[in-house]
Enzyme design. Structure first.
Site, short mmCIF file in Angstrom:
data_model
loop_
_atom_site.label_atom_id
_atom_site.label_comp_id
_atom_site.label_asym_id
_atom_site.label_seq_id
_atom_site.Cartn_x
_atom_site.Cartn_y
_atom_site.Cartn_z
N ASN A 110 -4.85 94.29 67.12
CA ASN A 110 -4.03 92.91 66.58
C ASN A 110 -4.01 92.20 65.00
OD1 ASN A 110 -2.20 90.88 67.54
ND2 ASN A 110 -4.05 89.69 67.81
N HIS A 112 -3.94 88.78 63.32
CA HIS A 112 -3.95 87.28 63.68
C HIS A 112 -3.90 86.50 62.10
CE1 HIS A 112 -4.63 83.26 65.74
NE2 HIS A 112 -5.79 83.17 65.18
N SER A 139 -6.75 88.01 59.48
CA SER A 139 -7.18 89.13 59.89
C SER A 139 -6.79 90.90 61.36
CB SER A 139 -8.75 88.44 60.79
OG SER A 139 -9.01 87.51 60.23
N ASP A 148 -7.74 86.47 70.58
CA ASP A 148 -7.92 87.13 69.69
C ASP A 148 -9.65 86.34 69.20
OD1 ASP A 148 -5.41 86.11 68.53
OD2 ASP A 148 -5.57 84.74 69.30
C1 GRF Z 1 2.57 87.72 62.79
O1 GRF Z 1 2.44 86.38 61.30
C2 GRF Z 1 0.86 87.92 63.05
O2 GRF Z 1 0.98 87.76 61.97
C3 GRF Z 1 1.54 87.27 64.27
O3 GRF Z 1 2.37 86.93 64.48
C4 GRF Z 1 3.23 87.27 63.70
C5 GRF Z 1 4.43 88.21 63.32
O4 GRF Z 1 5.60 87.94 62.51
N1 GRF Z 1 0.47 87.51 65.06
P1 GRF Z 1 6.14 89.49 62.80
O5 GRF Z 1 7.45 89.28 63.86
O6 GRF Z 1 5.36 90.37 62.30
O7 GRF Z 1 7.44 89.42 62.05
#
Ligand code: GRF
Length: 221
Positions: A110, A112, A139, A148
């Site tokens: 994932n 985050h 991260s 997370d």
């Molecule tokens: C990103 O900021 C990611 O870190 C978080 O959700 C957002 C997704 O953005 N988990 P995208 O859909 O990839 O533009």
């Protein structure tokens, strides 16, 4: 030569991290085959990107299931059927059932937008600003049942600028996410980043601290 890593991506939103993965592959920097992009939102931009790239897509509507566990069990059954070896959560905005994801331990990442373990959950940019942090970041971690909370394998950091708001901070972080995620997935595709005995490994050794994104890519801290 090892075969390209078969990857499935889960995304609920615009899909810019998916786009970054696809771009890295197109540049020849990621030895991967995208076997499926799945979403819980029929309108997700990520699905349109996948369709344009000729990648199979799947939409599962949570409302069609009696509960979260039933949704997750079906989703992860379908991911297994896709032949995916690695699942990447790229903005997949759901809490996952521990039993459904257990078979994917060490095979699911994932991204985050915080320097975990700080700021699990939502509104990470706002919370970093409210805390007066001088540094923020993103991260990539292996996914466990804890939201997370799985082992962090790679981070990108950036200094917080005086007076900036959460939107600008998020906007400045996003390009770093777009380097961090493909670089991390690339290390898995190369067999350098892995999982053994319930913990991450790098070049065969236990990974004791997250890799850091620098100008030359991802390096041990
Ligand atoms: C990103 O900021 C990611 O870190 C978080 O959700 C957002 C997704 O953005 N988990 P995208 O859909 O990839 O533009």
């Amino acid at each position: 030569m090892p075969h390209p890593l078969r990857i499935a991506v889960l995304a609920s939103g615009r899909g810019s991290n998916l786009a970054a993965l696809l771009a890295a592959r197109a540049r020849g920097e990621l030895a991967a085959e995208f076997v499926l992009v799945a979403s819980d939102k029929a309108q997700a931009g990520a699905l349109k990107l996948a369709e344009a790239a000729g990648i199979p897509t799947l939409v599962l509507d949570p409302k069609a299931y009696p509960d979260r566990r039933a949704f997750d069990l079906d989703l992860f059954d379908q991911l297994a059927a896709s032949g995916a070896e690695l699942v990447v959560l790229a903005g997949f905005m759901r809490i996952l059932d521990g039993e459904a994801i257990a078979p994917w331990t060490g095979r699911m990442l994932n991204i985050h937008p915080s320097l975990l373990p700080k700021y699990r959950g939502l509104h990470t940019h706002r919370r970093a600003l409210e805390a007066g942090d001088l540094e923020h970041g993103a991260s990539v971690h292996f996914v466990t049942a804890e939201l997370d909370g799985g082992p962090v394998v790679a981070q990108a950091r950036l200094p917080v600028e005086p007076g900036e708001d959460e939107h600008r901070l998020a906007q400045r972080l996003l390009p770093l996410e777009h380097r961090l995620l493909p670089a991390t997935v690339g290390l898995i595709a190369q067999g350098r980043l892995g999982w053994r005995d319930g913990a991450p490994t790098f070049d065969g050794q236990p990974l004791t601290a997250p890799l850091r994104l620098g100008p030359q890519g991802l390096l041990p801290a």
